[in-house]
Design a protein around this motif. Structure first.
Motif, short mmCIF file in Angstrom:
data_model
loop_
_atom_site.label_atom_id
_atom_site.label_comp_id
_atom_site.label_asym_id
_atom_site.label_seq_id
_atom_site.Cartn_x
_atom_site.Cartn_y
_atom_site.Cartn_z
N PRO A 24 0.82 -1.22 0.00
CA PRO A 24 0.00 0.00 0.00
C PRO A 24 0.85 1.27 0.00
O PRO A 24 0.52 2.25 -0.67
CB PRO A 24 -0.83 -0.10 1.27
CG PRO A 24 -0.90 -1.54 1.56
CD PRO A 24 0.41 -2.10 1.10
N TYR A 25 1.97 1.25 0.75
CA TYR A 25 2.86 2.41 0.73
C TYR A 25 3.41 2.62 -0.67
O TYR A 25 3.43 3.74 -1.19
CB TYR A 25 4.02 2.26 1.71
CG TYR A 25 5.16 3.17 1.34
CD1 TYR A 25 5.07 4.53 1.60
CD2 TYR A 25 6.28 2.69 0.68
CE1 TYR A 25 6.08 5.39 1.20
CE2 TYR A 25 7.28 3.54 0.28
CZ TYR A 25 7.18 4.88 0.56
OH TYR A 25 8.17 5.71 0.15
N TYR A 26 3.89 1.56 -1.29
CA TYR A 26 4.50 1.69 -2.61
C TYR A 26 3.47 2.15 -3.63
O TYR A 26 3.79 2.96 -4.51
CB TYR A 26 5.11 0.35 -3.02
CG TYR A 26 6.02 0.45 -4.20
CD1 TYR A 26 7.27 1.04 -4.09
CD2 TYR A 26 5.63 -0.01 -5.44
CE1 TYR A 26 8.11 1.15 -5.17
CE2 TYR A 26 6.46 0.09 -6.54
CZ TYR A 26 7.69 0.67 -6.39
OH TYR A 26 8.52 0.79 -7.47
N PHE A 27 2.25 1.69 -3.52
CA PHE A 27 1.19 2.12 -4.43
C PHE A 27 0.94 3.62 -4.28
O PHE A 27 0.86 4.35 -5.27
CB PHE A 27 -0.08 1.33 -4.15
CG PHE A 27 -1.28 1.84 -4.90
CD1 PHE A 27 -1.40 1.61 -6.26
CD2 PHE A 27 -2.28 2.54 -4.25
CE1 PHE A 27 -2.50 2.08 -6.96
CE2 PHE A 27 -3.37 3.02 -4.94
CZ PHE A 27 -3.49 2.78 -6.31
N ASN A 28 0.82 4.09 -3.06
CA ASN A 28 0.57 5.51 -2.83
C ASN A 28 1.77 6.36 -3.22
O ASN A 28 1.60 7.48 -3.73
CB ASN A 28 0.19 5.77 -1.37
CG ASN A 28 -1.21 5.29 -1.08
OD1 ASN A 28 -2.10 5.38 -1.91
ND2 ASN A 28 -1.41 4.75 0.11
N ALA A 29 2.98 5.85 -3.01
CA ALA A 29 4.18 6.59 -3.43
C ALA A 29 4.24 6.69 -4.95
O ALA A 29 4.59 7.75 -5.48
CB ALA A 29 5.44 5.91 -2.89
N CYS A 30 3.88 5.62 -5.64
CA CYS A 30 3.85 5.66 -7.11
C CYS A 30 2.81 6.66 -7.59
O CYS A 30 3.06 7.43 -8.53
CB CYS A 30 3.54 4.28 -7.68
SG CYS A 30 4.86 3.09 -7.51
N ARG A 31 1.66 6.66 -6.98
CA ARG A 31 0.59 7.57 -7.38
C ARG A 31 0.98 9.03 -7.13
O ARG A 31 0.80 9.89 -7.99
CB ARG A 31 -0.68 7.22 -6.61
CG ARG A 31 -1.93 7.55 -7.34
CD ARG A 31 -3.11 6.95 -6.66
NE ARG A 31 -3.21 7.46 -5.29
CZ ARG A 31 -4.30 7.39 -4.56
NH1 ARG A 31 -5.37 6.82 -5.05
NH2 ARG A 31 -4.32 7.86 -3.35
N PHE A 32 1.56 9.31 -5.96
CA PHE A 32 1.99 10.67 -5.65
C PHE A 32 3.14 11.10 -6.56
O PHE A 32 3.18 12.24 -7.02
CB PHE A 32 2.40 10.79 -4.19
CG PHE A 32 2.76 12.17 -3.78
CD1 PHE A 32 1.77 13.13 -3.60
CD2 PHE A 32 4.07 12.53 -3.57
CE1 PHE A 32 2.09 14.42 -3.23
CE2 PHE A 32 4.41 13.81 -3.20
CZ PHE A 32 3.42 14.76 -3.03
N GLY A 33 4.07 10.17 -6.83
CA GLY A 33 5.18 10.49 -7.72
C GLY A 33 4.72 10.80 -9.13
O GLY A 33 5.23 11.73 -9.77
N MET A 34 3.73 10.05 -9.62
CA MET A 34 3.19 10.34 -10.95
C MET A 34 2.49 11.69 -10.99
O MET A 34 2.64 12.44 -11.95
CB MET A 34 2.21 9.25 -11.37
CG MET A 34 2.84 8.11 -12.11
SD MET A 34 1.62 7.05 -12.84
CE MET A 34 1.25 5.99 -11.48
N ARG A 35 1.74 11.99 -9.95
CA ARG A 35 1.07 13.29 -9.90
C ARG A 35 2.07 14.43 -9.86
O ARG A 35 1.88 15.47 -10.51
CB ARG A 35 0.16 13.37 -8.68
CG ARG A 35 -1.07 12.53 -8.80
CD ARG A 35 -1.90 12.64 -7.55
NE ARG A 35 -3.10 11.81 -7.68
CZ ARG A 35 -3.98 11.66 -6.72
NH1 ARG A 35 -3.80 12.27 -5.56
NH2 ARG A 35 -5.02 10.90 -6.89
#
Length: 88
Positions: A24-35
Motif C-alpha cells: 500500500p505504501y509503494y502504491f501511494n508513493a507511485c501515485r503521488f510520484g506520478m502526480r
C-alpha cells in the motif's frame, strides 16, 4: 523438527506482514510520484510556451525535452526512496 516448523511459520508471517504494509505504501508513493511528475511537466510546458523568441534561440528543444523526460522521471523515482533518504 517442531522448532523448524515454528521458524518457517514466523518467516511466512513476516512475509505476509511485509506484503500488507509495503505494497500500500509503494502504491501511494507511485501515485503521488506520478502526480508530481505530471505537475512538473505542466509547469515546464507552460513556461516553454511563455518564452520569448530570443530566449528560445538560446535554448535547444533538446534541453526542454530532457527536462520533461529525464529530470521529471527522477523526481518521480525520488518519491519511492524518500523514506530511505530520511532514515539515512
Amino acid at each position: 523438527q517442531k522448532e523448524a516448523l515454528i521458524y518457517a511459520g514466523l518467516i511466512a508471517l513476516c512475509a505476509v506482514v511485509v506484503g500488507t504494509l509495503h505494497h500500500p505504501y509503494y502504491f501511494n508513493a507511485c501515485r503521488f510520484g506520478m502526480r508530481l511528475r505530471v505537475a512538473c511537466c505542466g509547469l515546464i510546458y507552460r513556461k516553454a510556451l511563455r518564452l520569448s523568441l530570443k530566449s528560445l534561440d538560446s535554448k535547444s528543444s533538446g534541453d526542454i525535452i530532457n527536462l520533461l523526460s529525464t529530470d521529471t522521471t527522477r523526481i518521480e523515482y525520488g518519491m519511492y526512496y524518500l523514506p530511505f533518504l530520511i532514515i539515512g
